[in-house]
Design a protein around this motif. Structure first.
Motif, PDB file in Angstrom:
ATOM      1  N   LEU A  44      66.543  89.271  52.127  1.00  0.00           N
ATOM      2  CA  LEU A  44      67.777  88.487  52.141  1.00  0.00           C
ATOM      3  C   LEU A  44      68.878  89.178  51.346  1.00  0.00           C
ATOM      4  O   LEU A  44      70.023  89.264  51.801  1.00  0.00           O
ATOM      5  N   MET A  45      68.530  89.673  50.166  1.00  0.00           N
ATOM      6  CA  MET A  45      69.544  90.341  49.349  1.00  0.00           C
ATOM      7  C   MET A  45      69.996  91.655  49.972  1.00  0.00           C
ATOM      8  O   MET A  45      71.172  92.014  49.879  1.00  0.00           O
ATOM      9  N   ALA A  46      69.092  92.358  50.615  1.00  0.00           N
ATOM     10  CA  ALA A  46      69.475  93.604  51.288  1.00  0.00           C
ATOM     11  C   ALA A  46      70.456  93.311  52.418  1.00  0.00           C
ATOM     12  O   ALA A  46      71.395  94.072  52.650  1.00  0.00           O
ATOM     13  N   ALA A  47      70.265  92.191  53.104  1.00  0.00           N
ATOM     14  CA  ALA A  47      71.144  91.829  54.212  1.00  0.00           C
ATOM     15  C   ALA A  47      72.491  91.282  53.725  1.00  0.00           C
ATOM     16  O   ALA A  47      73.519  91.527  54.353  1.00  0.00           O
ATOM     17  N   GLU A  48      72.470  90.554  52.609  1.00  0.00           N
ATOM     18  CA  GLU A  48      73.676  89.862  52.148  1.00  0.00           C
ATOM     19  C   GLU A  48      74.426  90.604  51.050  1.00  0.00           C
ATOM     20  O   GLU A  48      75.548  90.219  50.714  1.00  0.00           O
ATOM     21  N   GLY A  49      73.821  91.597  50.454  1.00  0.00           N
ATOM     22  CA  GLY A  49      74.418  92.200  49.266  1.00  0.00           C
ATOM     23  C   GLY A  49      74.021  91.369  48.069  1.00  0.00           C
ATOM     24  O   GLY A  49      72.843  91.121  47.842  1.00  0.00           O
ATOM     25  N   GLU A  50      74.962  90.876  47.324  1.00  0.00           N
ATOM     26  CA  GLU A  50      74.656  90.032  46.172  1.00  0.00           C
ATOM     27  C   GLU A  50      74.406  88.593  46.600  1.00  0.00           C
ATOM     28  O   GLU A  50      74.974  88.131  47.586  1.00  0.00           O
ATOM     29  N   ALA A  51      73.562  87.907  45.829  1.00  0.00           N
ATOM     30  CA  ALA A  51      73.288  86.493  46.105  1.00  0.00           C
ATOM     31  C   ALA A  51      72.860  85.809  44.823  1.00  0.00           C
ATOM     32  O   ALA A  51      72.313  86.446  43.922  1.00  0.00           O
ATOM     33  N   THR A  52      73.100  84.519  44.764  1.00  0.00           N
ATOM     34  CA  THR A  52      72.641  83.734  43.623  1.00  0.00           C
ATOM     35  C   THR A  52      71.287  83.115  43.944  1.00  0.00           C
ATOM     36  O   THR A  52      70.888  83.037  45.114  1.00  0.00           O
ATOM     37  N   ALA A  53      70.595  82.663  42.915  1.00  0.00           N
ATOM     38  CA  ALA A  53      69.314  81.993  43.125  1.00  0.00           C
ATOM     39  C   ALA A  53      69.501  80.760  44.008  1.00  0.00           C
ATOM     40  O   ALA A  53      68.654  80.452  44.845  1.00  0.00           O
ATOM     41  N   THR A  54      70.611  80.066  43.840  1.00  0.00           N
ATOM     42  CA  THR A  54      70.875  78.861  44.637  1.00  0.00           C
ATOM     43  C   THR A  54      71.031  79.202  46.112  1.00  0.00           C
ATOM     44  O   THR A  54      70.412  78.556  46.972  1.00  0.00           O
ATOM     45  N   THR A  55      71.822  80.213  46.420  1.00  0.00           N
ATOM     46  CA  THR A  55      72.016  80.562  47.832  1.00  0.00           C
ATOM     47  C   THR A  55      70.733  81.113  48.441  1.00  0.00           C
ATOM     48  O   THR A  55      70.461  80.878  49.622  1.00  0.00           O
ATOM     49  N   LEU A  56      69.945  81.814  47.646  1.00  0.00           N
ATOM     50  CA  LEU A  56      68.668  82.318  48.161  1.00  0.00           C
ATOM     51  C   LEU A  56      67.698  81.169  48.414  1.00  0.00           C
ATOM     52  O   LEU A  56      67.003  81.145  49.437  1.00  0.00           O
ATOM     53  N   ALA A  57      67.650  80.202  47.497  1.00  0.00           N
ATOM     54  CA  ALA A  57      66.732  79.061  47.642  1.00  0.00           C
ATOM     55  C   ALA A  57      67.074  78.233  48.875  1.00  0.00           C
ATOM     56  O   ALA A  57      66.179  77.654  49.504  1.00  0.00           O
ATOM     57  N   GLU A  58      68.346  78.183  49.233  1.00  0.00           N
ATOM     58  CA  GLU A  58      68.754  77.427  50.423  1.00  0.00           C
ATOM     59  C   GLU A  58      68.178  78.020  51.697  1.00  0.00           C
ATOM     60  O   GLU A  58      68.061  77.340  52.711  1.00  0.00           O
ATOM     61  N   GLN A  59      67.786  79.292  51.645  1.00  0.00           N
ATOM     62  CA  GLN A  59      67.281  79.974  52.840  1.00  0.00           C
ATOM     63  C   GLN A  59      65.765  80.099  52.849  1.00  0.00           C
ATOM     64  O   GLN A  59      65.197  80.684  53.783  1.00  0.00           O
ATOM     65  N   LEU A  60      65.112  79.564  51.825  1.00  0.00           N
ATOM     66  CA  LEU A  60      63.658  79.677  51.717  1.00  0.00           C
ATOM     67  C   LEU A  60      63.043  78.308  51.479  1.00  0.00           C
ATOM     68  O   LEU A  60      63.700  77.421  50.937  1.00  0.00           O
ATOM     69  N   PRO A  61      61.765  78.168  51.822  1.00  0.00           N
ATOM     70  CA  PRO A  61      61.110  76.879  51.617  1.00  0.00           C
ATOM     71  C   PRO A  61      60.544  76.732  50.196  1.00  0.00           C
ATOM     72  O   PRO A  61      59.449  76.208  49.997  1.00  0.00           O
ATOM     73  N   VAL A  62      61.289  77.214  49.200  1.00  0.00           N
ATOM     74  CA  VAL A  62      60.863  77.082  47.802  1.00  0.00           C
ATOM     75  C   VAL A  62      62.044  76.589  46.978  1.00  0.00           C
ATOM     76  O   VAL A  62      63.197  76.699  47.394  1.00  0.00           O
ATOM     77  N   SER A  63      61.757  76.072  45.795  1.00  0.00           N
ATOM     78  CA  SER A  63      62.803  75.531  44.932  1.00  0.00           C
ATOM     79  C   SER A  63      63.620  76.649  44.289  1.00  0.00           C
ATOM     80  O   SER A  63      63.195  77.807  44.237  1.00  0.00           O
ATOM     81  N   ARG A  64      64.768  76.277  43.767  1.00  0.00           N
ATOM     82  CA  ARG A  64      65.607  77.229  43.051  1.00  0.00           C
ATOM     83  C   ARG A  64      64.850  77.775  41.841  1.00  0.00           C
ATOM     84  O   ARG A  64      64.944  78.962  41.528  1.00  0.00           O
TER      85      ARG A  64
END
Length: 117
Positions: A30-50
């Motif tokens: 996800l980070m390779a595709a998006e560049g920078e990301a926050t834990a919140t934005t990453l958690a929104e794309q995964l089935p795990v908590s922030r």
């Protein structure tokens, strides 16, 4: 094993441990595709908590695979390819060593066969 090779193997250990988890591999993707990301934005794309994402990011950070930088109240994470590149080089050197050893075994076996025949 030389001191340098031993150090490379130890560094590879933490990278391989970090990459063993499928969620951490997904985070890297996800980070390779998006560049920078926050834990919140990453958690929104995964089935795990922030909170789980933060823990996974800490493992990736400790392995040198990602780095975080504070931007206001957020921490933005980005992939750091250096540790992965170093691990790939270590694996390639290890494979080359094995290839040389196997070639020597083959040569010795062929010489022994020729000498006995």
């Amino acid at each position: 094993m030389t001191h340098e090779r031993h150090g490379a193997a130890e560094a590879a250990d933490s990278v391989l441990v970090a990459l063993a988890d499928p969620t951490r591999r997904q985070l890297l993707d996800l980070m390779a595709a998006e560049g920078e990301a926050t834990a919140t934005t990453l958690a929104e794309q995964l089935p795990v908590s922030r909170q789980a994402v933060v823990k996974h990011l800490a493992v990736l950070d400790a392995a040198g695979l990602v780095s975080g930088r504070r931007a206001g109240r957020e921490v933005r994470y980005a992939v750091q390819p250096g540790a992965l590149d170093a691990t790939a080089r270590w694996m390639a050197a290890l494979a080359a060593d094995w290839d040389r050893r196997l070639a020597n075994i083959k040569r010795i076996a062929e010489e022994a066969e020729r000498d006995s025949g």
